[in-house]
Write a protein that holds these residues in place. Structure first.
Motif, PDB file in Angstrom:
ATOM      1  N   LEU A  47      51.685  43.925  41.247  1.00  0.00           N
ATOM      2  CA  LEU A  47      51.640  42.727  40.405  1.00  0.00           C
ATOM      3  C   LEU A  47      50.216  42.201  40.236  1.00  0.00           C
ATOM      4  CD1 LEU A  47      54.716  40.614  41.593  1.00  0.00           C
ATOM      5  CD2 LEU A  47      54.610  42.482  39.920  1.00  0.00           C
ATOM      6  N   ASP A  48      49.965  41.607  39.079  1.00  0.00           N
ATOM      7  CA  ASP A  48      48.736  40.859  38.833  1.00  0.00           C
ATOM      8  C   ASP A  48      49.042  39.396  39.102  1.00  0.00           C
ATOM      9  OD1 ASP A  48      47.159  43.076  37.906  1.00  0.00           O
ATOM     10  OD2 ASP A  48      48.307  43.000  36.028  1.00  0.00           O
ATOM     11  N   ILE A  49      48.288  38.789  40.037  1.00  0.00           N
ATOM     12  CA  ILE A  49      48.651  37.482  40.571  1.00  0.00           C
ATOM     13  C   ILE A  49      47.477  36.519  40.456  1.00  0.00           C
ATOM     14  CG2 ILE A  49      49.367  36.244  42.664  1.00  0.00           C
ATOM     15  CD1 ILE A  49      50.743  38.822  43.579  1.00  0.00           C
ATOM     16  N   LEU A  50      47.792  35.270  40.128  1.00  0.00           N
ATOM     17  CA  LEU A  50      46.806  34.193  40.066  1.00  0.00           C
ATOM     18  C   LEU A  50      47.246  33.070  40.994  1.00  0.00           C
ATOM     19  CD1 LEU A  50      44.391  32.654  38.760  1.00  0.00           C
ATOM     20  CD2 LEU A  50      45.979  31.963  36.932  1.00  0.00           C
ATOM     21  N   VAL A  71      44.463  40.208  42.543  1.00  0.00           N
ATOM     22  CA  VAL A  71      44.724  38.811  42.881  1.00  0.00           C
ATOM     23  C   VAL A  71      43.469  38.002  42.577  1.00  0.00           C
ATOM     24  CG1 VAL A  71      45.644  37.212  44.591  1.00  0.00           C
ATOM     25  CG2 VAL A  71      46.099  39.661  44.831  1.00  0.00           C
ATOM     26  N   ILE A  72      43.637  36.935  41.808  1.00  0.00           N
ATOM     27  CA  ILE A  72      42.554  35.995  41.548  1.00  0.00           C
ATOM     28  C   ILE A  72      42.886  34.686  42.235  1.00  0.00           C
ATOM     29  CG2 ILE A  72      41.299  34.665  39.809  1.00  0.00           C
ATOM     30  CD1 ILE A  72      41.842  36.921  37.832  1.00  0.00           C
ATOM     31  N   GLY A  73      41.948  34.188  43.027  1.00  0.00           N
ATOM     32  CA  GLY A  73      42.094  32.886  43.656  1.00  0.00           C
ATOM     33  C   GLY A  73      41.118  31.907  43.017  1.00  0.00           C
ATOM     34  N   MET A  74      41.623  30.808  42.478  1.00  0.00           N
ATOM     35  CA  MET A  74      40.768  29.809  41.856  1.00  0.00           C
ATOM     36  C   MET A  74      40.887  28.487  42.599  1.00  0.00           C
ATOM     37  SD  MET A  74      40.835  28.187  38.005  1.00  0.00           S
ATOM     38  CE  MET A  74      41.936  26.841  38.491  1.00  0.00           C
ATOM     39  N   ASP A  75      39.742  27.835  42.792  1.00  0.00           N
ATOM     40  CA  ASP A  75      39.744  26.526  43.427  1.00  0.00           C
ATOM     41  C   ASP A  75      38.564  25.720  42.881  1.00  0.00           C
ATOM     42  OD1 ASP A  75      41.335  25.473  46.145  1.00  0.00           O
ATOM     43  OD2 ASP A  75      39.483  24.381  45.711  1.00  0.00           O
ATOM     44  N   VAL A  76      38.748  24.407  42.825  1.00  0.00           N
ATOM     45  CA  VAL A  76      37.681  23.542  42.329  1.00  0.00           C
ATOM     46  C   VAL A  76      36.590  23.329  43.377  1.00  0.00           C
ATOM     47  CG1 VAL A  76      38.719  21.347  43.055  1.00  0.00           C
ATOM     48  CG2 VAL A  76      37.281  21.423  40.984  1.00  0.00           C
ATOM     49  N   SER A  77      36.922  23.584  44.639  1.00  0.00           N
ATOM     50  CA  SER A  77      36.024  23.276  45.743  1.00  0.00           C
ATOM     51  C   SER A  77      35.141  24.462  46.130  1.00  0.00           C
ATOM     52  CB  SER A  77      36.837  22.840  46.970  1.00  0.00           C
ATOM     53  OG  SER A  77      36.035  22.825  48.128  1.00  0.00           O
ATOM     54  N   ALA A  78      33.831  24.264  46.042  1.00  0.00           N
ATOM     55  CA  ALA A  78      32.885  25.295  46.471  1.00  0.00           C
ATOM     56  C   ALA A  78      32.980  25.538  47.970  1.00  0.00           C
ATOM     57  CB  ALA A  78      31.465  24.898  46.083  1.00  0.00           C
ATOM     58  N   ARG A  79      33.206  24.487  48.738  1.00  0.00           N
ATOM     59  CA  ARG A  79      33.325  24.629  50.201  1.00  0.00           C
ATOM     60  C   ARG A  79      34.542  25.482  50.578  1.00  0.00           C
ATOM     61  NH1 ARG A  79      30.451  21.097  53.647  1.00  0.00           N
ATOM     62  NH2 ARG A  79      29.130  19.620  52.530  1.00  0.00           N
ATOM     63  N   MET A  80      35.660  25.231  49.931  1.00  0.00           N
ATOM     64  CA  MET A  80      36.854  26.012  50.222  1.00  0.00           C
ATOM     65  C   MET A  80      36.653  27.478  49.852  1.00  0.00           C
ATOM     66  SD  MET A  80      39.026  23.813  51.474  1.00  0.00           S
ATOM     67  CE  MET A  80      40.748  24.183  51.207  1.00  0.00           C
ATOM     68  N   LEU A  81      36.028  27.717  48.709  1.00  0.00           N
ATOM     69  CA  LEU A  81      35.808  29.092  48.279  1.00  0.00           C
ATOM     70  C   LEU A  81      34.819  29.815  49.185  1.00  0.00           C
ATOM     71  CD1 LEU A  81      35.733  28.711  44.400  1.00  0.00           C
ATOM     72  CD2 LEU A  81      37.533  29.720  45.801  1.00  0.00           C
ATOM     73  N   ASN A 102      40.998  23.062  33.521  1.00  0.00           N
ATOM     74  CA  ASN A 102      40.090  23.820  32.651  1.00  0.00           C
ATOM     75  C   ASN A 102      40.386  25.318  32.657  1.00  0.00           C
ATOM     76  OD1 ASN A 102      38.663  21.530  31.872  1.00  0.00           O
ATOM     77  ND2 ASN A 102      37.196  21.716  33.547  1.00  0.00           N
ATOM     78  N   LEU A 103      41.650  25.675  32.668  1.00  0.00           N
ATOM     79  CA  LEU A 103      41.998  27.095  32.707  1.00  0.00           C
ATOM     80  C   LEU A 103      41.402  27.858  31.523  1.00  0.00           C
ATOM     81  CD1 LEU A 103      45.719  27.352  33.861  1.00  0.00           C
ATOM     82  CD2 LEU A 103      43.688  28.191  35.036  1.00  0.00           C
ATOM     83  N   ALA A 104      41.312  27.199  30.375  1.00  0.00           N
ATOM     84  CA  ALA A 104      40.800  27.869  29.182  1.00  0.00           C
ATOM     85  C   ALA A 104      39.328  28.231  29.295  1.00  0.00           C
ATOM     86  CB  ALA A 104      41.025  26.992  27.946  1.00  0.00           C
ATOM     87  N   ALA A 105      38.637  27.622  30.271  1.00  0.00           N
ATOM     88  CA  ALA A 105      37.199  27.877  30.420  1.00  0.00           C
ATOM     89  C   ALA A 105      36.892  28.916  31.498  1.00  0.00           C
ATOM     90  CB  ALA A 105      36.474  26.567  30.741  1.00  0.00           C
ATOM     91  N   THR A 106      37.910  29.499  32.110  1.00  0.00           N
ATOM     92  CA  THR A 106      37.691  30.461  33.185  1.00  0.00           C
ATOM     93  C   THR A 106      37.402  31.844  32.622  1.00  0.00           C
ATOM     94  OG1 THR A 106      40.050  31.018  33.318  1.00  0.00           O
ATOM     95  CG2 THR A 106      39.260  29.186  34.694  1.00  0.00           C
ATOM     96  N   SER A 107      36.875  32.705  33.476  1.00  0.00           N
ATOM     97  CA  SER A 107      36.578  34.080  33.043  1.00  0.00           C
ATOM     98  C   SER A 107      37.851  34.884  32.789  1.00  0.00           C
ATOM     99  CB  SER A 107      35.731  34.788  34.107  1.00  0.00           C
ATOM    100  OG  SER A 107      36.482  34.971  35.295  1.00  0.00           O
ATOM    101  N   PHE A 108      38.994  34.399  33.321  1.00  0.00           N
ATOM    102  CA  PHE A 108      40.262  35.121  33.162  1.00  0.00           C
ATOM    103  C   PHE A 108      41.179  34.424  32.157  1.00  0.00           C
ATOM    104  CE2 PHE A 108      40.389  32.429  36.954  1.00  0.00           C
ATOM    105  CZ  PHE A 108      41.462  31.597  36.670  1.00  0.00           C
TER     106      PHE A 108
END
Length: 248
Positions: A47-50, A71-81, A102-108
């Motif tokens: 599966l392709d997972i977000l 698997v793509i993991g997205m988070d607003v927090s730089a510290r968490m990432l 801002n999903l429309a502004a992501t690379s995916f």
């Protein structure tokens, strides 16, 4: 439009949350995550997972270990990432900093996924309906969206506390202004953490209005034989709401 909140980059908040999760005995581990896993497809192979609001990347690594294709993991927090990167070493996993708003502004933005997951993040998002439409647009036909939020019974009042008697015993969990949706300014590790209260009706109808089909609704409780009495209160009022929906 409300500004995008990023309390997880606050050093005090981040340290408090990190310490809580490291114990492995909090509500996330005992209630929310097992319930979320129960709503996933029977297997994740290929599966392709977000993961939206991936935090430390726990679910991202779980999906990878269960043979997801990507698997793509997205988070607003730089510290968490930054913490997620330190704990993760797999070429099928990608992390990206970004906000659910801002999903429309992501690379995916132009990719579609078999499974989209969001754990305890959507109650920080002001415009739920738009977020769900954006998420639905990134699901493949037959794809599933699974998410958890703090239960509306808990978010209705900003205090989020039990009403106690003179001896400090928990008498009841107060609920008021349930129909009044919008921001609640709470205190959790730091002051003025904003959570957006909305009704169960809004959570469910947002999925249906976005063209998704509701699969399941859960209000998980501790197992009946939980040894620790501290979990008993979470049978008296549900701490979490989980929903699973599918794209036709």
């Amino acid at each position: 439009m409300p500004s995008i909140q990023n309390v997880y980059d606050n050093p005090t908040f981040h340290e408090g949350y990190r310490s809580l999760r490291q114990t492995g005995t909090g509500l996330n581990d005992v209630l929310e995550q097992p319930a979320l896993h129960s709503l996933l497809p029977e297997n994740l192979i290929g599966l392709d997972i977000l993961d939206l609001g991936c935090g430390f990347g726990d679910f991202v690594r779980y999906a990878c270990n269960h043979k997801a294709a990507s698997v793509i993991g997205m988070d607003v927090s730089a510290r968490m990432l930054a913490s997620a990167h330190q704990m993760t070493d797999d070429e099928t996993i990608t992390f990206e900093q970004g906000a659910i708003e801002n999903l429309a502004a992501t690379s995916f933005a132009n990719q579609q996924f078999d499974l989209i997951v969001s754990s305890l993040a959507l109650h920080y998002v002001a415009d739920y309906r738009t977020a769900i439409i954006d998420i639905a647009n990134q699901l493949k036909s037959g794809g599933r969206f699974v998410f958890s939020v703090e239960h509306p019974i808990c978010t209705a009042l900003a205090g989020q506390k039990w009403h106690k008697d003179a001896k400090g015993n928990d008498l009841f969990w107060p609920v008021d202004n349930y129909r009044e949706e919008g921001p609640r300014h709470t205190s959790w590790f730091i002051d003025d953490v904003i959570k957006y209260h909305r009704t169960v009706e809004t959570y469910v109808n947002g999925l249906l209005d976005a063209g998704l089909q509701l699969n399941r609704l859960l209000e998980p409780e501790p197992v009946k034989n939980a040894a620790d009495a501290k979990w008993e209160n979470h049978r008296r009022r549900p701490p979490f709401l989980l929903l699973a929906a599918q794209k036709p």
